[in-house]
Design a protein around this motif. Structure first.
Motif, PDB file in Angstrom:
ATOM      1  N   ALA A 149     -17.323   0.915   4.871  1.00  0.00           N
ATOM      2  CA  ALA A 149     -17.468  -0.536   5.011  1.00  0.00           C
ATOM      3  C   ALA A 149     -16.686  -1.270   3.927  1.00  0.00           C
ATOM      4  O   ALA A 149     -15.979  -2.249   4.191  1.00  0.00           O
ATOM      5  CB  ALA A 149     -18.945  -0.909   4.960  1.00  0.00           C
ATOM      6  N   LEU A 150     -16.834  -0.832   2.665  1.00  0.00           N
ATOM      7  CA  LEU A 150     -16.160  -1.510   1.562  1.00  0.00           C
ATOM      8  C   LEU A 150     -14.638  -1.333   1.620  1.00  0.00           C
ATOM      9  O   LEU A 150     -13.878  -2.284   1.428  1.00  0.00           O
ATOM     10  CB  LEU A 150     -16.696  -0.976   0.231  1.00  0.00           C
ATOM     11  CG  LEU A 150     -18.157  -1.319  -0.085  1.00  0.00           C
ATOM     12  CD1 LEU A 150     -18.616  -0.556  -1.326  1.00  0.00           C
ATOM     13  CD2 LEU A 150     -18.321  -2.817  -0.296  1.00  0.00           C
ATOM     14  N   PHE A 151     -14.190  -0.131   1.830  1.00  0.00           N
ATOM     15  CA  PHE A 151     -12.762   0.176   1.816  1.00  0.00           C
ATOM     16  C   PHE A 151     -12.044  -0.447   3.005  1.00  0.00           C
ATOM     17  O   PHE A 151     -11.021  -1.115   2.859  1.00  0.00           O
ATOM     18  CB  PHE A 151     -12.588   1.693   1.815  1.00  0.00           C
ATOM     19  CG  PHE A 151     -11.156   2.143   1.731  1.00  0.00           C
ATOM     20  CD1 PHE A 151     -10.503   2.207   0.514  1.00  0.00           C
ATOM     21  CD2 PHE A 151     -10.453   2.510   2.879  1.00  0.00           C
ATOM     22  CE1 PHE A 151      -9.198   2.633   0.430  1.00  0.00           C
ATOM     23  CE2 PHE A 151      -9.150   2.929   2.798  1.00  0.00           C
ATOM     24  CZ  PHE A 151      -8.505   2.997   1.578  1.00  0.00           C
ATOM     25  N   ALA A 152     -12.625  -0.237   4.184  1.00  0.00           N
ATOM     26  CA  ALA A 152     -11.941  -0.685   5.397  1.00  0.00           C
ATOM     27  C   ALA A 152     -11.897  -2.186   5.511  1.00  0.00           C
ATOM     28  O   ALA A 152     -10.916  -2.757   6.008  1.00  0.00           O
ATOM     29  CB  ALA A 152     -12.609  -0.066   6.629  1.00  0.00           C
ATOM     30  N   ASP A 153     -12.956  -2.890   5.066  1.00  0.00           N
ATOM     31  CA  ASP A 153     -13.042  -4.324   5.291  1.00  0.00           C
ATOM     32  C   ASP A 153     -12.633  -5.161   4.079  1.00  0.00           C
ATOM     33  O   ASP A 153     -12.778  -6.384   4.102  1.00  0.00           O
ATOM     34  CB  ASP A 153     -14.483  -4.693   5.686  1.00  0.00           C
ATOM     35  CG  ASP A 153     -14.879  -4.039   7.011  1.00  0.00           C
ATOM     36  OD1 ASP A 153     -13.975  -3.800   7.841  1.00  0.00           O
ATOM     37  OD2 ASP A 153     -16.085  -3.780   7.198  1.00  0.00           O
ATOM     38  N   ALA A 154     -12.138  -4.542   3.030  1.00  0.00           N
ATOM     39  CA  ALA A 154     -11.715  -5.306   1.851  1.00  0.00           C
ATOM     40  C   ALA A 154     -10.565  -6.247   2.211  1.00  0.00           C
ATOM     41  O   ALA A 154      -9.696  -5.919   3.022  1.00  0.00           O
ATOM     42  CB  ALA A 154     -11.290  -4.354   0.742  1.00  0.00           C
ATOM     43  N   ALA A 155     -10.568  -7.450   1.595  1.00  0.00           N
ATOM     44  CA  ALA A 155      -9.520  -8.436   1.890  1.00  0.00           C
ATOM     45  C   ALA A 155      -8.189  -8.055   1.245  1.00  0.00           C
ATOM     46  O   ALA A 155      -7.129  -8.536   1.663  1.00  0.00           O
ATOM     47  CB  ALA A 155      -9.960  -9.811   1.391  1.00  0.00           C
ATOM     48  N   ILE A 156      -8.218  -7.239   0.251  1.00  0.00           N
ATOM     49  CA  ILE A 156      -7.002  -6.826  -0.442  1.00  0.00           C
ATOM     50  C   ILE A 156      -6.569  -5.466   0.089  1.00  0.00           C
ATOM     51  O   ILE A 156      -7.383  -4.636   0.486  1.00  0.00           O
ATOM     52  CB  ILE A 156      -7.252  -6.759  -1.963  1.00  0.00           C
ATOM     53  CG1 ILE A 156      -5.939  -6.642  -2.712  1.00  0.00           C
ATOM     54  CG2 ILE A 156      -8.194  -5.615  -2.314  1.00  0.00           C
ATOM     55  CD1 ILE A 156      -6.093  -6.838  -4.202  1.00  0.00           C
ATOM     56  N   GLY A 157      -5.244  -5.248   0.100  1.00  0.00           N
ATOM     57  CA  GLY A 157      -4.736  -3.961   0.559  1.00  0.00           C
ATOM     58  C   GLY A 157      -5.012  -2.861  -0.449  1.00  0.00           C
ATOM     59  O   GLY A 157      -4.803  -3.041  -1.660  1.00  0.00           O
ATOM     60  N   ILE A 158      -5.485  -1.701   0.041  1.00  0.00           N
ATOM     61  CA  ILE A 158      -5.804  -0.576  -0.846  1.00  0.00           C
ATOM     62  C   ILE A 158      -5.169   0.687  -0.276  1.00  0.00           C
ATOM     63  O   ILE A 158      -5.221   0.934   0.929  1.00  0.00           O
ATOM     64  CB  ILE A 158      -7.323  -0.365  -0.988  1.00  0.00           C
ATOM     65  CG1 ILE A 158      -7.996  -1.650  -1.504  1.00  0.00           C
ATOM     66  CG2 ILE A 158      -7.628   0.798  -1.926  1.00  0.00           C
ATOM     67  CD1 ILE A 158      -9.510  -1.544  -1.551  1.00  0.00           C
ATOM     68  N   ALA A 159      -4.565   1.457  -1.168  1.00  0.00           N
ATOM     69  CA  ALA A 159      -4.010   2.757  -0.788  1.00  0.00           C
ATOM     70  C   ALA A 159      -4.402   3.772  -1.850  1.00  0.00           C
ATOM     71  O   ALA A 159      -4.457   3.465  -3.045  1.00  0.00           O
ATOM     72  CB  ALA A 159      -2.501   2.691  -0.659  1.00  0.00           C
ATOM     73  N   ILE A 160      -4.699   5.005  -1.395  1.00  0.00           N
ATOM     74  CA  ILE A 160      -4.999   6.100  -2.315  1.00  0.00           C
ATOM     75  C   ILE A 160      -3.875   7.116  -2.199  1.00  0.00           C
ATOM     76  O   ILE A 160      -3.557   7.587  -1.102  1.00  0.00           O
ATOM     77  CB  ILE A 160      -6.351   6.737  -1.990  1.00  0.00           C
ATOM     78  CG1 ILE A 160      -7.459   5.682  -2.082  1.00  0.00           C
ATOM     79  CG2 ILE A 160      -6.644   7.898  -2.930  1.00  0.00           C
ATOM     80  CD1 ILE A 160      -8.822   6.184  -1.648  1.00  0.00           C
ATOM     81  N   VAL A 161      -3.263   7.423  -3.340  1.00  0.00           N
ATOM     82  CA  VAL A 161      -2.097   8.307  -3.404  1.00  0.00           C
ATOM     83  C   VAL A 161      -2.451   9.506  -4.267  1.00  0.00           C
ATOM     84  O   VAL A 161      -3.071   9.365  -5.327  1.00  0.00           O
ATOM     85  CB  VAL A 161      -0.874   7.551  -3.981  1.00  0.00           C
ATOM     86  CG1 VAL A 161       0.357   8.455  -3.994  1.00  0.00           C
ATOM     87  CG2 VAL A 161      -0.600   6.276  -3.203  1.00  0.00           C
ATOM     88  N   THR A 162      -2.072  10.681  -3.838  1.00  0.00           N
ATOM     89  CA  THR A 162      -2.353  11.879  -4.634  1.00  0.00           C
ATOM     90  C   THR A 162      -1.462  11.918  -5.853  1.00  0.00           C
ATOM     91  O   THR A 162      -0.464  11.181  -5.953  1.00  0.00           O
ATOM     92  CB  THR A 162      -2.125  13.147  -3.806  1.00  0.00           C
ATOM     93  OG1 THR A 162      -0.726  13.244  -3.503  1.00  0.00           O
ATOM     94  CG2 THR A 162      -2.926  13.117  -2.522  1.00  0.00           C
ATOM     95  N   GLY A 163      -1.818  12.812  -6.759  1.00  0.00           N
ATOM     96  CA  GLY A 163      -0.998  12.975  -7.947  1.00  0.00           C
ATOM     97  C   GLY A 163       0.402  13.441  -7.639  1.00  0.00           C
ATOM     98  O   GLY A 163       1.323  13.286  -8.442  1.00  0.00           O
ATOM     99  N   GLU A 164       0.591  14.021  -6.455  1.00  0.00           N
ATOM    100  CA  GLU A 164       1.927  14.466  -6.045  1.00  0.00           C
ATOM    101  C   GLU A 164       2.712  13.362  -5.340  1.00  0.00           C
ATOM    102  O   GLU A 164       3.862  13.554  -4.949  1.00  0.00           O
ATOM    103  CB  GLU A 164       1.820  15.676  -5.126  1.00  0.00           C
ATOM    104  CG  GLU A 164       1.347  16.934  -5.828  1.00  0.00           C
ATOM    105  CD  GLU A 164      -0.141  16.873  -6.137  1.00  0.00           C
ATOM    106  OE1 GLU A 164      -0.884  16.213  -5.354  1.00  0.00           O
ATOM    107  OE2 GLU A 164      -0.543  17.455  -7.164  1.00  0.00           O
ATOM    108  N   GLY A 165       2.066  12.182  -5.126  1.00  0.00           N
ATOM    109  CA  GLY A 165       2.787  11.069  -4.533  1.00  0.00           C
ATOM    110  C   GLY A 165       2.610  10.923  -3.040  1.00  0.00           C
ATOM    111  O   GLY A 165       3.352  10.169  -2.407  1.00  0.00           O
TER     112      GLY A 165
END
Length: 713
Positions: A149-165
């Motif tokens: 709910a929090l991640f999907a509906d946040a008004a700001i764009g969010i991306a999670i990137v691994t340490g390898e990029g």
């Protein structure tokens, strides 16, 4: 403060409160809100109208007011729009450049505070998201629900990137912002979505992957697949494993396109002229400073400073609207024809324009290029301009300078450019003048001279010497001409040929001339007391600027009254060119002086119009023939058969005869030889002066000259 605030601040603050009170939740009641905004309106007005604008003070005040709006919960988009709508016209009207800078600082403060609040919320969202992921180890079904709910509906764009990029998760807001689908982003290397030319963002990502940086923040443009570009605020945070190695990079991306557009618009307004659209003096000096800093071998900086000739006449006769259209047309021509090839065309203000040229050639080649640029500017301005029913022809004057002319910095260079432009005006307009160091030094010396003159007059450094005016029939002194000298402290005498032109240009000739007249009359009165039998008149030079002074007649009358010198004993000399153009009040003043009994003489006659017929309409009593007229081309030992001498003699005889016919006495100047004296006697010339009789002497040396004939017998 509200009760004692200036009326303008109360009016502006009240209008501000009315505009924003419905744009968000208010912890203040209406009266408190109005009081708070009146105080802040007063601060903004002071920042534009009163406070010195150097440094960050006024802008910091405006920045703080923008932040206060957010702290007061005015966070809806209409709040800032209505604030700028109310404040903008008043602040920009007072001072366009300062008003625009204050509005920009307010908007920046508002945007920064709003962004910080949003970021804080985002960080809380992010922290909650990761807490939910951590809690999933114990209660996976609950944590996944909360995180989703929090991640999907946040008004700001969010991306999670691994340490390898590699991108492992993105939310809906990021997809909508970038124009990509989830499938297009997830499992792709993050480097694929970073422009090749964005070295700064790539460097920050590499540092985080290496574990040498934990946080980074950048503002970057991003080109979407549809070709449009957005501006983003990118916040990167490194998430480490228990052992401290990089595990994830959390990217929070906000769309700040509207804020960026506003800041860009305000910056453009602050750096461009609103009438012509050209860069203004602020942007010009920024570019000039940068060009001078980068200047080096094989690269030269030059400036062409241009001013329209006669623009004031256009404004005065056709109106300011036509004048504005003329400026717009000239600006367009200059920008079109000169605004390329590393050149910047800017408007400095009024009818002044400037072309900054960076020329990749040697100094001589750069000088030739600047000459061509200046000539093209003149040609562009000279072409007639049609504005409605008016066909206007104007010209321009251009001053050219290169780096090193007048000094090393931009301020010194532009002073030299202004001086050079003045030379072009002074030399006849519609022309180009190039900086001349020698002429500049002479101008500086003249300026220093003019600045010193008032104190010198007050300190009594000026003295009057007297040159005898001699009756040619018996070589007796009948008058003296007062000639001023400047005796500077420490020695060194300046003749009138050095400082009188400066005094005439600056207007100092008026107080100086009045002092000379008063001193000469006082001295003549003392001579009369000491030598009651001497019939003597005193002749004083009068500059055209003095004659045009409204109180000249009263001044002369007052000096005569104070010194006790009779009006018939005073002769005022004006040059031929000054006297021949007199009309209106100036001519009335001369008639008034003549009616008082003062004699009027034309000095240096023969060097100007030489219009004897015009003399009949002037209150003139005497002519003083110029020395070149007296000498002609004759040599002291020339024989009577010299044809050139014969012509000169006939012209001189004709002048004397015509003057006598008009009832004027004649004085010959620069009599230096006995041959000249005999010629003048034969021609009936009345008086003479020159080194043959005596040079100009101090007042104490005059009485002995009154005792008998002067000069060789």
């Amino acid at each position: 403060m509200t009760s004692t605030a200036p009326a303008e601040a109360r009016e502006l603050g009240t209008a501000w409160a009315a505009a924003v009170q419905t744009s968000g939740f208010m912890p203040l009641d209406r009266r408190e809100l109005q009081s708070a905004l009146v105080d802040r309106a007063a601060a903004l007005l002071a920042a534009v109208d009163d406070a010195p604008f150097a440094g960050a003070g006024p802008k910091a005040e405006a920045h703080a007011i923008g932040r206060w709006l957010v702290d007061a919960h005015f966070t809806q988009p209409p709040a800032l729009q209505r604030t700028l709508t109310v404040l903008g016209p008043r602040l920009v009207r007072a001072d366009p450049e300062r008003g625009t800078a204050v509005l920009a600082a307010l908007a920046t403060g508002y945007a920064a505070a709003l962004q910080e609040r949003t970021r804080a919320e985002q960080e809380r969202v992010s922290a909650a998201a990761f807490a939910a992921r951590a809690a999933a180890e114990q209660a996976r079904w609950a944590s996944e629900a909360r995180f989703g709910a929090l991640f999907a509906d946040a008004a700001i764009g969010i991306a999670i990137v691994t340490g390898e990029g590699e991108i492992v998760e993105v939310n809906r807001a990021l997809c909508q912002m970038t124009g990509h689908t989830t499938d297009q982003l997830v499992s792709r290397p993050v480097s694929r979505f970073v422009p090749d030319e964005d070295d700064a963002l790539r460097a920050r990502l590499r540092e985080m992957q290496a574990g040498t940086r934990d946080h980074a923040r950048l503002e970057r443009p991003y080109r979407r697949p549809d070709g449009s570009t957005i501006w983003t605020d990118v916040v990167l945070s490194l998430v480490r494993s228990p052992d401290g190695s990089p595990r994830y990079i959390l990217a929070m991306i906000g769309d700040v396109t509207e804020r960026h557009r506003l800041e860009t618009s305000l910056r453009h307004q602050a750096q461009h002229d609103p009438l012509t659209g050209l860069p203004n003096r602020t942007l010009f000096f920024e570019r000039l400073d940068a060009a001078l800093a980068a200047d080096g071998p094989g690269r030269h900086v030059g400036v062409c400073y241009l001013d329209l000739d006669g623009f004031k006449a256009v404004n005065d006769t056709l109106g300011h609207d036509v004048g504005d259209e003329l400026l717009q047309t000239v600006a367009h021509r200059l920008a079109t024809e000169l605004g390329a090839d590393r050149r910047l065309v800017a408007r400095m203000g009024g009818d002044e324009f400037v072309v900054l040229a960076e020329i990749p050639h040697g100094r001589d080649a750069a000088a030739a290029e600047l000459d061509r640029v200046a000539q093209r500017a003149l040609d562009a301005v000279r072409r007639p301009i049609v504005l409605g029913p008016h066909r206007i022809a104007v010209t321009a004057s251009v001053g050219i300078v290169q780096r090193g002319d007048g000094g090393a910095g931009s301020a010194e260079l532009m002073k030299a450019a202004d001086t050079t432009l003045h030379w072009a005006k002074k030399d006849g307009r519609d022309r180009v003048a190039r900086f001349d160091a020698e002429r500049h030094r002479a101008d500086v010396a003249r300026f220093e001279l003019s600045a010193r003159m008032p104190d010198a007059l007050e300190a009594g450094e000026f003295v009057v010497h007297y040159q005898p005016l001699v009756r040619l029939s018996d070589q007796r002194v009948v008058g003296v001409e007062a000639l001023v000298r400047w005796e500077r402290p420490g020695g060194g005498r300046l003749g009138p040929d050095v400082f009188i032109p400066v005094a005439e240009e600056t207007g100092l000739i008026v107080p100086l001339g009045r002092w000379v007249l008063a001193e000469a009359c006082r001295q003549a009165a003392r001579w009369r007391v000491e030598h009651p039998g001497a019939e003597l008149f005193v002749s004083v030079n009068l500059a055209a600027r003095q004659v045009r002074e409204p109180g000249i007649v009263d001044d002369v009358a007052q000096i005569l009254d104070e010194t006790g010198w009779p009006a018939h004993g005073l002769q005022l000399e004006l040059t031929e060119s000054d006297l021949m153009g007199t009309t209106g009040e100036t001519l009335d003043a001369l008639h008034a002086l003549a009616d008082m009994g003062v004699r009027i003489a034309i000095d240096d006659f023969g060097t100007g119009y030489s219009n004897l017929a015009y003399l009949r309409s002037l209150p003139v009593h005497a002519l003083k023939l110029a020395g070149t007229f007296v000498n002609g081309r004759a040599k002291p030992d020339a024989g009577e058969g010299d044809s050139a001498d014969e012509v000169d003699l006939e012209v001189l005889a004709l002048l004397i005869e015509l003057a006598h016919t008009l009832g004027l006495s004649v004085t010959a100047e620069v009599v230096e030889t006995g041959v000249q004296l005999e010629r003048l006697r034969k021609l009936g010339c009345d008086t003479g002066q020159g080194w043959y009789f005596a040079p100009a002497v101090a007042a104490g040396a005059v009485p002995p000259l009154l005792q008998g004939p002067v000069g060789p017998s």
